[in-house]
Design an enzyme around this catalytic site. Structure first.
Site, short mmCIF file in Angstrom:
data_model
loop_
_atom_site.label_atom_id
_atom_site.label_comp_id
_atom_site.label_asym_id
_atom_site.label_seq_id
_atom_site.Cartn_x
_atom_site.Cartn_y
_atom_site.Cartn_z
CB ILE A 18 -1.00 0.01 1.19
CG1 ILE A 18 -2.05 1.12 1.01
CG2 ILE A 18 -0.31 0.15 2.52
CD1 ILE A 18 -3.02 0.89 -0.11
CB SER A 40 10.48 -0.55 6.04
OG SER A 40 10.00 -1.80 5.62
CE LYS A 94 -8.36 -0.16 4.16
NZ LYS A 94 -8.71 -1.59 4.20
CG ASP A 172 -7.97 -4.80 5.30
OD1 ASP A 172 -7.41 -4.08 6.15
OD2 ASP A 172 -7.69 -4.74 4.09
#
Length: 309
Positions: A18, A40, A94, A172
């Site tokens: 994403i 990351s 989200k 999700d």
């Protein structure tokens, strides 16, 4: 919306699908933002300073005042809490957390620290959503049917976290539909029943049927191959309104409605975040997540065939 003429420095935490597909292009195209660092375990963005450890990053770069968290929901609370304690503004992908209580705790902490917390709902920024909302203001909604069916292997390839506790399973993507529903309906609704289909080898549902007050129903399914379905069909006292392609297209009585030029969901999210930081405000709407929590509470569980990527 940035400081005078200079953009806000922002760090992206969690460089997965994403982040690469949406967050990085949106930030790189925005005059409000400078993507100053990434954090990351494995992912990086070419030409951007990369960190592997979040604590070390916070200590090393106090000048980066905004953090965007693109991690899965399970680890997100710990990262958000550390960022808020370090007085950084925080934007959440989200769903904003694993549980309502987690996000409420972050809300309280952000207020205490005097920083911005933004629980972002990208589907609310789809091109047709604002137009649908404005058309519903003068109509009586008589019923809504949501069909949200997609292929988990395409959108979450090999991502086992979606089937682990806190990953929400088909909720999700389903929460995207509910984020639109809670944005456009003139009167709120609440869940009255649900049926959740759990693969026998997984901890979260792969399909769900939800029934709400107001003659509102939703069907979510993660097993759809071929064309994908992201539709919200609304019956009103003045005819039918439909949002197609996840809110990107609006139809009035079956006819496509013209929409203004649109920057895209994630550019619109980051414009909103810049506005919130500039104003010293937060935006945390938990309505979509409340419906998911209610579905997990009220849902009748059905065991279905095992699922493997």
């Amino acid at each position: 919306m940035a400081h005078g003429t200079s953009p806000y420095k922002i760090a992206l935490v969690g460089i997965g699908k994403i982040a690469r597909d949406q967050h990085v292009p949106a930030l790189q195209a925005s005059p409000d933002w400078e993507l100053a660092a990434t954090v990351s375990r494995s992912g990086t963005v070419e030409g951007v300073e990369a960190h592997r450890d979040f604590d070390a990053f916070l200590a090393a770069r106090p000048d980066i005042e905004v953090i965007s968290l693109c991690l899965p929901p399970q680890p997100r609370f710990a990262y958000a809490r550390k960022a808020l304690l370090a007085r950084r503004h925080v934007m959440l992908e989200k769903p904003p957390g694993q549980t309502l209580a987690e996000v409420q705790a972050l809300q309280r902490l952000a207020a205490k620290q005097g920083v911005t917390l933004y629980a972002s709902w990208h589907s609310r920024m789809a091109a047709g959503v604002a137009a649908a909302k404005s058309r519903l203001i003068e109509r009586v909604v008589q019923g809504v049917h949501i069909t949200w069916k997609e292929d988990v292997r395409k959108w979450h390839p090999g991502q086992d976290w979606v089937f682990e506790p806190g990953g929400m399973g088909v909720m999700d993507p389903g929460i995207n539909a509910l984020s639109i529903l809670t944005e456009i309906l003139p009167e709120p609704v609440h869940l009255v029943s649900a049926e959740l289909e759990f693969p026998e080898n997984r901890d979260t549902p792969i399909a769900a049927r939800l029934d709400f007050t107001g003659n509102v129903g939703a069907v979510f399914d993660w097993r759809q191959e071929g064309p994908q379905s992201w539709d919200i069909e609304i019956e009103t006292n003045k005819g039918a309104i439909a949002l197609r392609d996840g809110g990107a297209r609006l139809e009035i009585d079956g006819t496509p409605a013209p929409l203004p030029e649109h920057p895209g969901e994630y550019p619109a999210l980051y414009a909103r975040m810049a506005e919130l930081v500039a104003k010293g405000e937060s935006d945390v709407d938990l309505a979509p997540m409340i419906h998911i929590a209610d579905a997990m509470t009220l849902g009748r569980r059905v065991t279905v065939a095992p699922f493997n990527f």
